[in-house]
Each structure stands twice: as C-alpha cells, then as structure tokens.
Motif scaffolding. Sequence first.
Motif, mmCIF file in Angstrom:
data_model
loop_
_atom_site.group_PDB
_atom_site.id
_atom_site.type_symbol
_atom_site.label_atom_id
_atom_site.label_comp_id
_atom_site.label_asym_id
_atom_site.label_seq_id
_atom_site.Cartn_x
_atom_site.Cartn_y
_atom_site.Cartn_z
ATOM 1 N N VAL A 164 0.830 -1.205 0.000
ATOM 2 C CA VAL A 164 0.000 0.000 0.000
ATOM 3 C C VAL A 164 0.863 1.253 0.000
ATOM 4 O O VAL A 164 0.569 2.237 -0.704
ATOM 5 N N LEU A 165 1.949 1.266 0.776
ATOM 6 C CA LEU A 165 2.821 2.441 0.820
ATOM 7 C C LEU A 165 3.485 2.699 -0.529
ATOM 8 O O LEU A 165 3.644 3.852 -0.939
ATOM 9 N N VAL A 219 0.827 4.331 -2.689
ATOM 10 C CA VAL A 219 0.608 5.729 -2.309
ATOM 11 C C VAL A 219 1.754 6.604 -2.803
ATOM 12 O O VAL A 219 1.538 7.711 -3.319
ATOM 13 N N ILE A 244 -0.681 4.662 9.685
ATOM 14 C CA ILE A 244 -0.898 3.309 9.157
ATOM 15 C C ILE A 244 -1.698 2.546 10.210
ATOM 16 O O ILE A 244 -1.191 2.298 11.306
ATOM 17 N N ILE A 246 -4.067 5.599 6.155
ATOM 18 C CA ILE A 246 -4.147 4.299 5.478
ATOM 19 C C ILE A 246 -4.884 3.334 6.393
ATOM 20 O O ILE A 246 -4.423 3.052 7.503
ATOM 21 N N LEU A 265 -6.568 -0.576 6.545
ATOM 22 C CA LEU A 265 -6.339 -1.855 5.877
ATOM 23 C C LEU A 265 -6.986 -2.961 6.686
ATOM 24 O O LEU A 265 -6.879 -2.977 7.920
ATOM 25 N N TYR A 275 -8.200 -2.035 1.351
ATOM 26 C CA TYR A 275 -7.573 -0.863 1.948
ATOM 27 C C TYR A 275 -8.123 0.394 1.326
ATOM 28 O O TYR A 275 -8.809 0.373 0.289
ATOM 29 N N ALA A 314 -6.595 4.711 1.142
ATOM 30 C CA ALA A 314 -5.628 5.744 1.524
ATOM 31 C C ALA A 314 -6.227 7.096 1.162
ATOM 32 O O ALA A 314 -6.565 7.338 0.000
#
Length: 859
Positions: free
Chosen positions: A388-389, A392, A506, A539, A541, A648, A650
């Motif tokens: 996910v990071l 992003v 997070i 974020i 998740l 997820y 963001a």
Amino acid sequence: MLSISPASKAGRSCSHGLLCRFASNLPSTASQQLRRGAAIHLAQRFTSTTTRNSQTSLSNLPHPTHIAKGRAEFWHVGRRHVSSTAAPATHPFADRKDSVYALIDKINETELDLAELMEELGLLEDYYGALNVDGSDFDHAVSQTIGHRNAQALETRVRTAKQQFGEYLPEGFLNETETQLYTRLYGEPIYKTEELELQPELELSEDDKDTDRLFREDGEGGWEEVEFEYVEVQDEPPLVYDMEVGPPQEESATMRRTREVAEQLGGELMLEQFEDEAVPDSTPRIHPLTGEGKFSTDPSTVFLPKDTVTGPISVILSEFSNKHIADVAHRTFGGNGLPHSTTTPPPRAQIPQLPIPLEASQRHMSEMEGNAYLAALYPGMYASALSVLVEVRKRLGTDWIRRLMSQEGGPNVLDAGAGGAGILAWRDVLRAEWELMVPDHPKNEPVPLGRSTVVTGSEALRMRASLMLENTTFLPRLPDYVHIREKPTLDDARAPPKRKQYDVIIAPHTLLGIEEEYIRKEHVENLWSLLNPNGGVLILLEKGHQKGFEAIAGAREMLLKRYVSSPGSTQYEALTEAPGEEQHVEKEEGMIIAPCTNHEKCPMYHVSGHAKGRRDFCHFEQRYIRPAFLQRIIGAKDRNHEDVKFSYIAVQRGVDLRKEENIIQGPEAVEAAFTGYEHLHDMAPEESEATDEVKSSDSSLAQTAQDFHTLSLPRTVYTPMKRRGHVIFDVCTPAGKIERWTVPRSYSRQAYRDARKANWGDLWALGAKTRIPRSLRLGDKHGEGKKERLAKRVATKAALEGEDVPQLDSALSADFDELAIPVRKKGERIPSWKKHADKKKIRQASKKQTAAKLAEEES
C-alpha cells in the motif's frame, strides 16, 4: 587474543590489545600443539594425585540444595538452561572438576602476567609459541572427559556454535552432551562435510609456482608429474563476450535436419535470437503509462529484509522453544494454516470471517503470545503495508515523499495497528527513496527516517518491538480527540490541550474487531483528527474477505460524507439537540489516493453493513516469501510463499490534487480512458508549414497530455482474463461504475501486448475496443443466507427426483407434459448425464413461460 575462561573474565578485567598487532600473523600449528601438550600434561598431573585428594574434592562439590536454587534462578528470568552437566561417573576426575577448572583459571591468569612481562622485555614476537594466542581450548579439551564447568558454560558453548555456523555444524565440533542440548534447543543438528585440503605433496615451492605442471594419482596415495607438450597458438582470435546471447543450446534432431537442408539449398539457418533484428519492432516492450499504473512492488514478490525484519525476529524467537510457539500460534489463530491471522482462507474452506484475535493495542499479552504475534502476523502485515505504501508513493509522486524527508525533523509517522510492522515497511520505502536521492552516499551514513510512534498496549509486545525499532515512541493507547473540547468553554476557560499531528498514519486490522458501527466510526474520526491537516495521509487496511471490505467501505463512506469535500458536496448536515434545527458543517479539502479513482458511492457497497450472499467485493493481494520461522509454525514443506489478500483505502487530508493538478474524474475521464492514451508520448509538434487544422489538433493533444494523471484512470478490480486473441478487464471506472472492457489483438499491438502483462490492481491507460456493464453479486442485508440457499437447493433436488412435485402454472405444466420427464421410482438409479439433461429441459421451459408472460403484459 589470549584465552580467558568465564570465571577469569568475571574476576579480573584485562585488556588484550597488546597481542592484537601480531596475533593475526602467528601460525596456528604452534598454538594448537601447545594446547594439546598442555592438556596431556594436565591430565597426567591429576592422574598421579587422584587417590590423595579424593576426599578434598568431595568437599568442594556444591550441595544439592544450591544446585536446585541455581536452577530456579535460571528459570526465573525466562531462559532455558539444562539442569545439570555432570560428568560421567566412571571417569576418575569427575569428583575433582572444581579443582581442575580452578587450575585452568590460574593458568590463564598467569598467562596474562607472562604476556605483559614478555611485552616489556621485547620477547613477545620471538617467543609467541609460549602463549595461547589462538583462543582457549583448555576448557573444551577438559570438558570432553570430566564435563563442563557449569550449566552456563555448556549452554554458552552450544549457543556460540549456533551463532558461528548457523544451520550447518562441522562434524565432530560438539561432543555428546553438547549435541543433546543443541537438539533440545534447535532440533537435530545438520553436519556438513568439510572440504578436503590439498595434500602436502601438492604444495609447490616458490620456484615452481610460475611453471605449468600437470599431476595425476599414482595409485598409492601419492601424485606423479605428467609430461606434456606445450603448443603456442598463433593468431588466436580475440575473445568477445556478448551479454545478450543466452546459454548455448544443444542441437536437436529437428534442428540438425533443418540445418542440413539449408546447407544443401545454399542458405543459412536463422537463429531465434536474431529474429528481432531481421524484423525490427518499432514499439517498446511496455508503454510508459502502463508502467506508471502498475500496482506492485519491484520485484512483485516481497522478500522480507533480513537486517530489519527476519533477522531480529529470529534472534528473539531463539530464546524460546519452536514447538511452544507453534502450539500457541495454532491455538490463537484458528489451527492449521492460521486462518485467523493475516492469511485469508479460500471460500471453499467455509471458515467464519473473524478479526485477528491479537491486537497491538490490547493491554494484556503473554510472552508466548508476543512471540506468536511476531512470528505469525509481522510478515503478512509488513508485506501488505509495504504494498500500500508503494502505491501511495506512486500516486502522490516523488515530490511528496521527498518533501517529508527534507522537512525539519523528518516525517512523523504513526503505526496504530501493526505493532511496528508498518514502521518497518515505511522505513524501507524511505531507504529506497534515499538511494535515489543520494546514490553515492556512504553506506554508514544514516538515512533521515524521521520520528516514529507505535501503539502497543502490552509490555510483552512493546519489549519485542523496541528491539527492532530504534528512536521510536511507544504509546499504550491512542489519544481521544473526538470527545475532547476544541476551544475554551464556560466551565473550563483554559486553552485546549495541544494535539498530536502525524504526516502518515498506518492503521491495519483495527476496524473489524469493533462490532458496534458507531464506535467504529468514532475510531476512524479519531484517526482523522490525528492527521496533519496540511497533507497527512491515512491508510486503513483489513483482511481481504467480505467483512473486511465492508469495514473499509463503511469508513470510506463516512469520510466522504462528513469530512472530504467534493464538487456538489461541500457541506455536511449535522444533527443538533434542538429539534427542527439544522447545522451545516463545511467539509475540508481532501482526496482518496488509492485504490479508488472516484469519489462517488462505492459500486460494490450499496447497502451499509454486512450483506448476506456477497460474492463481489474490492480487495487486492501481495505475494511474499515466508521466513523460516513462519514455515516451521505452519508446517509447510513445499511452498514457501503466500499471497496475502487485503482491502484498503488511503485518504489525504487538507490537499485536493483534483484542484492543484487539474485531475478530471467522472464520465469525461471514463470516455478519455476508454479511447486510450497510447499516443500521448508520441505527440511531437508538427512542422511550421502545417495547416491551421493540424495545429489546432496538436494543441488539443498537448492540452490532453498536460491534464493527464494516473488518478483519472480505471483500476482493474479482478485478475484480467487472458483468452486466445483478447484480454478482458473488470475495472472500476472514474465514474464509480464496474464495467467489463475487452482489448482484442486487432485493437492495438501495443495495448494487446501490455494487456497480456497486466495484473490485478493495475491502472489501465491504453483504452479498449468494447465495454459493457458488469453484473455484481452483492447479496442482500436482509436476504437469504447460506442456510436458506442450501434449503432451497435441497428442495429443488427433491423436486427433480420426483419426491415432491412443485405446483406449476397451467401453461408451464403443459410444457412440462411435453418434456416427458419420467418420475423416479424408489430404488432407481438415474445417471448424472440424465439429471443434467432434465434440468436443462426444465430451465428452457421456465424461460419459455417467462417470455410468454412478458408478451402478454406488453399486449
């Protein structure tokens, strides 16, 4: 370096620096002979005094009560020690072990004094053989016969062997007692065969090193020299290395026959590697926009770093039994396969969708539960958070993350649910970005990691996470900013307390464990209030199943409704205590970064809450390589990877890229994406002699190129279906619709090639030839569940078998009479093909009746 026993080290501190300048140059043969001779001399000396000092040695043995007390102290600190290391009773020195080791300590202490004296007299380099410079072997040599000094010395010997050699031990390195303890701590040892050293006969002198000599075995254990004639090759062609040519391939019978035919006809055989040169390809292997829209790490499979993740966890778990950790993990996370961990079992397993039993914020967690948290949850949380990071960072661009790294103090990051795994993933993203920013920086130069905060409620998890995370603040719980006053009141005129602000939050696996919907919304609101209002990223998740998606979709709906402003929705209607009064609250700027490219209502979440029978939901996956400790817990022997599935979202607070970068979303973006941006990078300005019409078209294309952004593209929400001659995408469009796009071979060579390489979660920029709405199976919140569906299936099956004839309409009954489906008799066996044929006839009759009813209604 001089040898010092543990007892001598504890009683006297002495620097060994005076031997460092010459110890590396000393041959090991002399010191080994010295140790061997000293051990023999020591054994002979004590053999002559065995009878005389037997009674004295018995008085020096520790009392059994002292042994029990020491053993209790060892278990008190939570470490495993063997209870006793007594020597065999048959050896004559077993009762004089303390005296033997006391003499060894005296030898070591005298050796230090001798080294200092020799250093002062300048004799240290000439008479190095008088000292034991290669390490201590006295303790090890004596322990082979009379036993180790104590339990701590035995365990230190075994642990040192594990740390020095890893999984493979040299054969004969441990004796029988040490092997038993090694087996108890780490399992059966694996011995490796040492490489054979060269025979002394092959060692060449300095004069023979420059000559070319050939030897062979003489059959008697020796070597003999073989004479050969050396021929110099004249005009040898230069050796050329072609890095693009693959490994040589053996010529098959078909290739040989083809080559012979080509030679007979006077032609040449064209190899496969030169086909592209004969017919050059004008298009690149992958379009730049396709690469920008990729949803994956590089490489696509995550290898957990050993220095920051798997290595420290392995060291922490080495203090505990593997079997105990596996038992606790299976008991906590649902048994074999750990279905209640980050792993998402397939629907056919019919496992209830429960939250992860262990939460980072829970107050009580035992030592073994802390170990199970690290071993079973850290790898999956790290892999999903890293995926996910990376996404992003791709959508927000390089400037966003570099601005955070260059600000004063660096980025301020909060891990609110992963127990530190999210911080480890974030730091790896920062290290990768720092490598791009400063490619020539020294390896020892620190990376500006910024400030990190981790929520850990229990002391067991906090102590373990602190060993892996440096310069990190640990909070027992999140501050509550939802129920705190924002300004002074009549009851309290003091200024409001200062709020914490984080650049990145997070929060994985924090929503599904909250059953009440209103508490779940308050938790999301609290996380939103902790964000930096000038570009902070939140974020969220959860696990990649139906309930995990519904938790994320509910949080998305609440944020869009109350906080994130969009065109046509800039205010939020809040409820007040006074009836009839309406209060409109202005929303703040913000934007969904991933995975959605729209701010409409989620097309897969029409009804709030859990819906029975849901089959379609938005989720993604990330493959990672399981570490060795997780493999042992699961008991996997063949597959070493796992695909962790997750849902997820963001969201960025305070910054709306739709306004800053003119990002277009909605039906206009869908039409532009369906047409495709394949020729976006080929928009070169025409020559000055072009007509006005061509100039105007170029200006419109240039404007399109300027307004393009990946956040205006559709995202594939399922695995692309790659068929023969075409590829089918199920995409979520920027207008908030689920559509099915088809890219055939005839549409575009570049688009078709990239479509064959597309993966689940990618943003698609090269358009398609056809598009149709996709039907979704979203279930019903108050509809039939699994039990109802099974009951209906049983009733249908019974009706087909003739046990219960359904009531049919007159028109349909006439059609069924024409079907001539015989009624099943008792005990009769009907083939499966006959059952399927009868079902097909019933479906056709039902469709015929439905069509007749529609025709009657229209007439």
